[in-house]
Design an enzyme around this catalytic site. Structure first.
Site, PDB file in Angstrom:
ATOM      1  N   LYS A  89       0.835  -1.205   0.000  1.00 30.37           N
ATOM      2  CA  LYS A  89       0.000   0.000   0.000  1.00 30.37           C
ATOM      3  C   LYS A  89       0.879   1.268   0.000  1.00 30.37           C
ATOM      4  CE  LYS A  89      -3.856  -2.289  -0.067  1.00 30.37           C
ATOM      5  NZ  LYS A  89      -3.361  -3.654  -0.286  1.00 30.37           N
TER       6      LYS A  89
HETATM    7  C1  LIG Z   1      -9.419  -3.472  -1.921  1.00 33.20           C
HETATM    8  C2  LIG Z   1      -8.841  -4.171  -0.736  1.00 33.20           C
HETATM    9  N1  LIG Z   1      -9.639  -4.503   0.282  1.00 33.20           N
HETATM   10  C3  LIG Z   1      -9.156  -5.102   1.382  1.00 33.20           C
HETATM   11  C4  LIG Z   1      -7.827  -5.432   1.508  1.00 33.20           C
HETATM   12  C5  LIG Z   1      -7.362  -6.139   2.719  1.00 33.20           C
HETATM   13  O1  LIG Z   1      -6.308  -5.520   3.370  1.00 33.20           O
HETATM   14  P1  LIG Z   1      -5.254  -6.394   4.209  1.00 33.20           P
HETATM   15  O2  LIG Z   1      -4.412  -7.141   3.239  1.00 33.20           O
HETATM   16  O3  LIG Z   1      -4.508  -5.369   4.986  1.00 33.20           O
HETATM   17  O4  LIG Z   1      -6.054  -7.290   5.094  1.00 33.20           O
HETATM   18  C6  LIG Z   1      -6.949  -5.109   0.462  1.00 33.20           C
HETATM   19  C7  LIG Z   1      -5.520  -5.455   0.537  1.00 33.20           C
HETATM   20  O5  LIG Z   1      -4.902  -5.785  -0.435  1.00 33.20           O
HETATM   21  C8  LIG Z   1      -7.466  -4.476  -0.682  1.00 33.20           C
HETATM   22  O6  LIG Z   1      -6.671  -4.140  -1.715  1.00 33.20           O
END
Ligand SMILES: Cc1ncc(COP(=O)(O)O)c(C=O)c1O
Length: 411
Positions: free
Chosen positions: A214
């Site tokens: 990110k």
């Molecule tokens: C659109 C979206 N939603 C949710 C998530 C979930 O985040 P995390 O990987 O921190 O759990 C991500 C992570 O890649 C994402 O890109």
């Protein structure tokens, strides 16, 4: 010699296609140039030193660094309550639980997102209701949302794919009209804004991810922006086994919580990243502009390549994603990726349409349900974009892509 900032490839299996081989591994690629991954975090020396300090401090799990990060994030979000967690997935699940959403309820979302977005709806026992995407923005098509609302609908989870914000004015007008909660899946849009207002500084629940790929990272992690202290207290309970402490020895448990706390080590990384946010966003926008310029120079649109929306005011340019013209090519996306990999260029797929995964097919979804998301999911390709990239890197990627597209046009 003083070591330089660390840049490393993301390691989530979600990104395994593009992070293998590692940047220094030239053997797997025929290119003499170093491998260019599709993303790479930049972590400065001060942050590295700060992490070492935390490690030496004797307090390495959730503690003062977590509190400090929450305070900074709350400041960023205009003073709204913010709590940090160990992922941007549990943040959304907890938001659903705080909103009282569960069995018998429906939640509207997009089929073109990381599968976490809809898995958490299943996790709380509710049913995802997918609404097809707008093929231009690649986000949920708000014009189709109202038709999907039923008496069981309780919430909408919009996703800002690649950092391009869903139209918040229209979204909240729909939510207000139908009295729906909104859980903004802003995993990819930290640093983006809607008409000058930072994403996170307004609206209902807002969830960010700080995963390694990110725009700012805590390695793994995320945060939830809420509306009031009551919700924030509930979030703390769901974050750690439902526990509420009082005084020196008081402990009570009223609900089933999980183990979702962020460590101080991770929080220190986040604290070191935050001051760079504006520079990172500006650099990403600059690189995105270079992509548009190069694509125009090489006439890639004439070869059928579809580019993202050229937005340089709202988007944080989390990713630069193109759509390959499958109807005009003799090869499929996987082969394009292999050829780019051979040229030393990493790419990614974000994302295949969720409803076509086995889990979702078994729940009743099928091919043809959401044609725009299916086409995009089959052909979308994430090209390298991260702050440490150079303009020459952009030229290298677009030149390689141009060569591949030209060599594999249907006659
Ligand atoms: C659109 C979206 N939603 C949710 C998530 C979930 O985040 P995390 O990987 O921190 O759990 C991500 C992570 O890649 C994402 O890109």
């Amino acid at each position: 010699m003083k070591p330089g900032p660390i840049t490393c490839s993301a390691t989530n299996p979600e990104f395994s296609v593009s992070t293998r081989p590692q940047p220094t591994d030239r053997a797997a690629a025929s290119s003499p140039l170093p491998f260019l991954p599709f993303t790479r975090p930049t972590i400065d020396d001060e942050t590295i030193a700060g992490v070492a300090e935390v490690l030496r401090s004797g307090w390495i799990t959730s503690g003062p660094q977590v509190k400090a990060l929450e305070a900074k994030l709350s400041e960023y979000c205009g003073g709204r309550p913010v709590r940090v967690f160990n992922s941007g997935t549990c943040t959304m699940e907890i938001a659903l639980r705080i909103a009282g959403i569960g069995p018998g309820h429906e939640v509207i979302t997009t089929p073109l997102t990381w599968v976490a977005t809809s898995n958490i709806i299943l996790d709380v026992g509710a049913r995802p209701v997918f609404v097809d995407i707008d093929p231009v923005t690649r986000n949920i098509d708000l014009a189709r949302v109202e038709a999907a609302i039923t008496p069981a609908t309780r919430a909408i989870i919009p996703v800002d794919l690649s950092g391009l914000p869903v139209d918040r004015s229209r979204l909240y007008a729909i939510a207000q009209k139908h009295q729906l909660r909104v859980i903004e899946d802003a995993a990819q849009s930290f640093g983006s804004n809607w008409q000058g207002q930072r994403i996170g500084s307004f609206g209902d629940f807002v969830s960010f991810s700080f995963h390694a790929n990110k725009n700012i990272t805590t390695i793994e992690g995320g945060c939830l922006v809420m509306n009031n202290e009551r919700e924030a207290k509930l979030a703390e309970q769901y974050r750690l086994q439902g526990v509420v402490r009082t005084g020196h020895d008081g402990m009570e448990v009223e609900l089933v919580g999980g183990k979702f706390n962020l460590t101080d080590v991770a929080a220190r990384v986040g604290l070191g990243q935050l001051p760079h946010l504006d520079t990172f966003t500006a650099r990403r926008r600059e690189l995105a502009r270079m992509y548009f310029d190069q694509c125009a120079k090489l006439a890639l649109a004439q070869l059928g390549l579809r580019l993202p929306v050229a937005d340089f005011t709202h988007s944080n340019w989390h990713m630069f994603q193109v759509i390959l013209p499958e109807e005009r090519l003799t090869i499929k996306r996987a082969e394009v990726m292999t050829l780019l990999q051979a040229a030393g260029i990493g790419t990614g797929v974000h994302y295949p349409a969720i409803h076509l995964f086995k889990l979702y097919r078994n729940l009743g979804w099928k091919d043809g349900d959401y044609p725009q998301a299916e086409y995009t999911g089959r052909n979308i390709l994430t090209l390298p974009l991260f702050p440490a990239m150079t303009g020459d890197d952009v030229k290298r990627v677009t030149a390689a892509l141009s060569q591949i597209l030209q060599a594999h046009q249907k006659s």
